[in-house]
Write a protein that holds these residues in place. Sequence first.
Motif, PDB file in Angstrom:
ATOM      1  N   THR B 242      10.493 -14.684  -2.894  1.00  0.00           N
ATOM      2  CA  THR B 242      10.621 -15.795  -1.959  1.00  0.00           C
ATOM      3  C   THR B 242      10.858 -17.062  -2.772  1.00  0.00           C
ATOM      4  N   GLN B 243      11.161 -18.137  -2.071  1.00  0.00           N
ATOM      5  CA  GLN B 243      11.345 -19.425  -2.740  1.00  0.00           C
ATOM      6  C   GLN B 243      10.107 -19.774  -3.558  1.00  0.00           C
ATOM      7  N   GLU B 244       8.936 -19.503  -2.992  1.00  0.00           N
ATOM      8  CA  GLU B 244       7.695 -19.844  -3.682  1.00  0.00           C
ATOM      9  C   GLU B 244       7.600 -19.125  -5.038  1.00  0.00           C
ATOM     10  N   THR B 426      12.790 -30.073  -2.210  1.00  0.00           N
ATOM     11  CA  THR B 426      13.066 -28.862  -1.426  1.00  0.00           C
ATOM     12  C   THR B 426      13.717 -29.218  -0.089  1.00  0.00           C
ATOM     13  N   THR B 448      24.237 -19.953  -0.593  1.00  0.00           N
ATOM     14  CA  THR B 448      22.865 -20.392  -0.317  1.00  0.00           C
ATOM     15  C   THR B 448      22.427 -19.954   1.072  1.00  0.00           C
ATOM     16  N   ASN B 468      17.593 -22.962   2.029  1.00  0.00           N
ATOM     17  CA  ASN B 468      16.478 -22.462   1.235  1.00  0.00           C
ATOM     18  C   ASN B 468      16.763 -22.809  -0.230  1.00  0.00           C
ATOM     19  N   TYR B 470      16.419 -25.745  -3.675  1.00  0.00           N
ATOM     20  CA  TYR B 470      15.442 -26.589  -4.385  1.00  0.00           C
ATOM     21  C   TYR B 470      16.043 -27.098  -5.673  1.00  0.00           C
ATOM     22  N   SER B 483      18.607 -21.675  -5.233  1.00  0.00           N
ATOM     23  CA  SER B 483      18.390 -21.339  -3.827  1.00  0.00           C
ATOM     24  C   SER B 483      18.074 -19.865  -3.680  1.00  0.00           C
ATOM     25  N   ILE B 484      17.519 -19.534  -2.528  1.00  0.00           N
ATOM     26  CA  ILE B 484      17.529 -18.146  -2.090  1.00  0.00           C
ATOM     27  C   ILE B 484      18.941 -17.897  -1.581  1.00  0.00           C
ATOM     28  N   GLY B 525      17.277 -14.602  -5.216  1.00  0.00           N
ATOM     29  CA  GLY B 525      17.494 -16.037  -5.347  1.00  0.00           C
ATOM     30  C   GLY B 525      17.363 -16.422  -6.799  1.00  0.00           C
TER      31      GLY B 525
END
Lengths: 581, 581
Positions: B242-244, B426, B448, B468, B470, B483-484, B525
């Motif tokens: 995930t982005q996190e 973000t 993206t 999504n 950053y 990005s994701i 990503g």
Amino acid sequence: MLRTHTCGELNMAHVGQIVNLAGWLQRSRDMGGLTFIDLRDRYGITQLVFNMEINSALCMEARKLGREFVLSVTGKVAERSNKNPKMATGDVEMLVDSFTVLNVSKTPPFTIEDNTDGGEELRMKYRYLDLRRGVNRKNLELRHKLGIETRNYLNELKFMEIETPYLIKSTPEGARDFVVPSRMNNGQFYALPQSPQTFKQLLMVAGYDRYFQIVRCFRDEDLRADRQPEFTQIDCEMAFVTQEDILQTFEGLARHLFRVVLNIETGEFPRMSYDQAMKLYGCDKPDLRFGMVFSELNDIVKGKDFKVFDDAELIVGINAAGCSEYSRKQLDELTDFVKRPQVGATGLVYLRYATDGTLKSSVDKFYSPEDLRAIATKCGALPGDLVLILAGRTDKTRSALCDLRLEMGNRLGLRKASEFKPLWVTDFPLFEWDEETRRFYAKHHPFTSPVPEDIPLLDTNPVAMRANAYDLVINGTEIGGGSIRIHNKDLQKKMFTVLGFSDEDSSNQFGFLMNAFEYGAPPHGGIAFGFDRWTTIFGGGESIRDYIAFPKNNSGRDVMIDSPSAIKEEQLKELNIRLTP
Amino acid sequence: MLRTHTCGELNMAHVGQIVNLAGWLQRSRDMGGLTFIDLRDRYGITQLVFNMEINSALCMEARKLGREFVLSVTGKVAERSNKNPKMATGDVEMLVDSFTVLNVSKTPPFTIEDNTDGGEELRMKYRYLDLRRGVNRKNLELRHKLGIETRNYLNELKFMEIETPYLIKSTPEGARDFVVPSRMNNGQFYALPQSPQTFKQLLMVAGYDRYFQIVRCFRDEDLRADRQPEFTQIDCEMAFVTQEDILQTFEGLARHLFRVVLNIETGEFPRMSYDQAMKLYGCDKPDLRFGMVFSELNDIVKGKDFKVFDDAELIVGINAAGCSEYSRKQLDELTDFVKRPQVGATGLVYLRYATDGTLKSSVDKFYSPEDLRAIATKCGALPGDLVLILAGRTDKTRSALCDLRLEMGNRLGLRKASEFKPLWVTDFPLFEWDEETRRFYAKHHPFTSPVPEDIPLLDTNPVAMRANAYDLVINGTEIGGGSIRIHNKDLQKKMFTVLGFSDEDSSNQFGFLMNAFEYGAPPHGGIAFGFDRWTTIFGGGESIRDYIAFPKNNSGRDVMIDSPSAIKEEQLKELNIRLTP
């Protein structure tokens, strides 16, 4: 993360844990009340189990999944009743509680297995699927590891990695350049580097006495099996060193890589002069995994009325141990082999040394038993052996016998991919004479320093000059080469003159380097290794393509992305170029 | 080796030893009976001493040596009577027994000192001399160290460095490509990669779930001060994340680099949405080394008959603490600054909050003391401060005030090169609308992924969609972004449609990627960092050129090697291209 573990790490210690995996469906098997799925990721394979009795709906869903679907699965790790000792995770399996299809897949055009049913062209078109195969993954892992280890080893020795430009200047000497039209500089072109040679020399002038770079290089050549238009070099240079310092330093690197990557202690690398290599093995990159060194027979065989030998500049043989019983058919095959245009011999003479001690050759009528025995002795043959002899012009004969020796090595299984015989070849000639263009070419490149005592020959006999140059050969493949460089402007200028450069040409193309030599250039030298080849040798492979993530084919095409390709008229216009009709 | 030690390592422990050094003559001083020479190499400087009384011939020879001569010297290490605590070797000197001139040098065209007398053009022409200067050496050492540390950190996390091709395919979306005519494929061209974006995505499809590469990228753009036609990226991609996960992983990398390279513990990086960044700092890469956040004043200042504010979409101010005593001249300078075409404001309103508590503004006649106090309060101003206000269209006003804020930061010395404020930005918008071409452009790039809950807006209101995506910003410079990605063929196709690609164009240019998405593409990503910029920020520098060994100038020229340049007619012919007259 969309997983708690990878598909390669679960073992008995995880039994009873609820874990989450993500990966690709490698294969599935329905066995009555159970469905097994092998889930694959980069790290391994884990067996998933679905049980009709426990959750028939889930099991029915699982049965719909196709090969290469991407799954996220959750379940409990359990000990297997039927353990599989061949798999890292073979002691356990996952009893699946739930899963999500992260993505579906069409049926792949070939099987994603080490032994695939896909031909090379198909695999290259779908290289992203080909790269899923374990064999390719291991190749890229090996390459990554060699890169990391090389960098850390050189960093420890205070080498600095310094990036040199990719958009440089066309210098038509040597191979053909790829060029890049400049939009901002009308009618002018950059060239892609064939190597960072001049830049690393400038870095020496700039005082960065230990430089390296793992760097892409480009050559617009007609491609052969082991050539790519872009390839990677481990490029190195040092200042204030002698040839001996460079051999020691990079033998250190090579031995380190053998040790940490292959777990092999090679000991000190042997060294051989170019002349020795040519005389004993017929080429400048001998494969030392097996013997069969050349024995020159001129003294023994000439003057016995065998015209072929009498007319030959060189008569030279090798001894194939244990081959005295070769059949007529086998000998004919060898004769055909040496007569192939790529090898170019006119015929093959053999001498059987039977186990009963008798000697029999294809030229019996010219030679007495004593002559034959003398040949056998010279070649080191024993009863049971077969001596193979070629004759003709020295260079061609050596080259053909070199090919035959390698062929015999292959036939006798003497060239094992798991055995490694490194070798330094030194004392190369400085120049090669080219009959066609009637000029000298630099054997290594025009920046190579002569052996100092040969410098006076520049005016009188260039072809006799030795270079301060060296190659690293492993198993018959040249994986690196280098030299001590010229650091004196006058000598460099003279080199260019001997190589047929006009003053204008040398100044246009290399003026910046010769200018640099006027501002305190230190003595320096270096080496460059073919990273693709080195990786291929270490991996025991045949083709460098198998060790490059996205290689090009023999026409220089990337068939996956379909490149090169036409570009838009606007692009050509902006670049001020037109296609020739 | 032509030396036993380097010029940076001798100290009291070596006193009495006979050693050999090699290096460049930095400077020499004749002091009556003694001659001192500073000998320099990459590692430092050692003082050499020649004594007329001990060896007058040697001393006389030494007096003939010029700047930048390359010397090999042998002598005894001695303790200095006058120690120099500023030099690493300042406790000792070498009493020279003998020396050899390894090479002479013409007088360099500028001094080889940190503060040189050479202008940029001259230094670039003689870059090999410029690179001898300590400042440049430190920059390249920093770059090397960042590279090594980045690779080892990512390797520890099981990232694999995988080399992607440089000869790829032209995809006119985005910046302009450099192209390379193919000799073997008549009329066709390769392109040099603007980034390995599609290849790293294909590697994710291929299952290499953690990829990185420190890789050269190419963009044929008109150049600005901080742009180069070729630049280096730390390019990274991960699958099943995930982005996190990506923010955590690469914040880890960044904090590691801060720690081991700069010895700085940054703590956790703050995060800010794009909208917040625009509202509070007027740009998507705020410099957080200082405050001066924006305060929007529409509620307070509108409806008081000041037409400029009444007509403005946005009225927004910043508070410059301690600046209430700015002179008329200083305020005029700021007004001139904001009126420059690059900034583009029409005027500047100020409000002085004097130390005696009185308020005075350039728009006093429209606003009561209570109004002025409300403005000051809203902006957080205290007695002694100066509020600076701009008004107009929201985007332009924010952009202009952003410039003014940075200018004030510079004037007040609030942007210290030794202080580091990283920030994640973000929730970028997915698309930008371009009035001129009347179409959408991808804010990041066409691969993206939208924030999932915004996907339905694709059909109705694309411009409202969030990506999504950053960016990592340090001190107001974007040093990385990612990005994701989209991993679904249909969504990717739809993106291309919204971006104005015909089906034919998207299939010609990116068909291979969309095909790949049909064979089990995992969620994935990544991020790419500008390695030149990152090095520049860490080095506290201004221009990325100072951190590139051989940079190009603003016309894309390498003035040292004089490239690009004309190529031979034969080369053009072989490539089947002609220059447009």
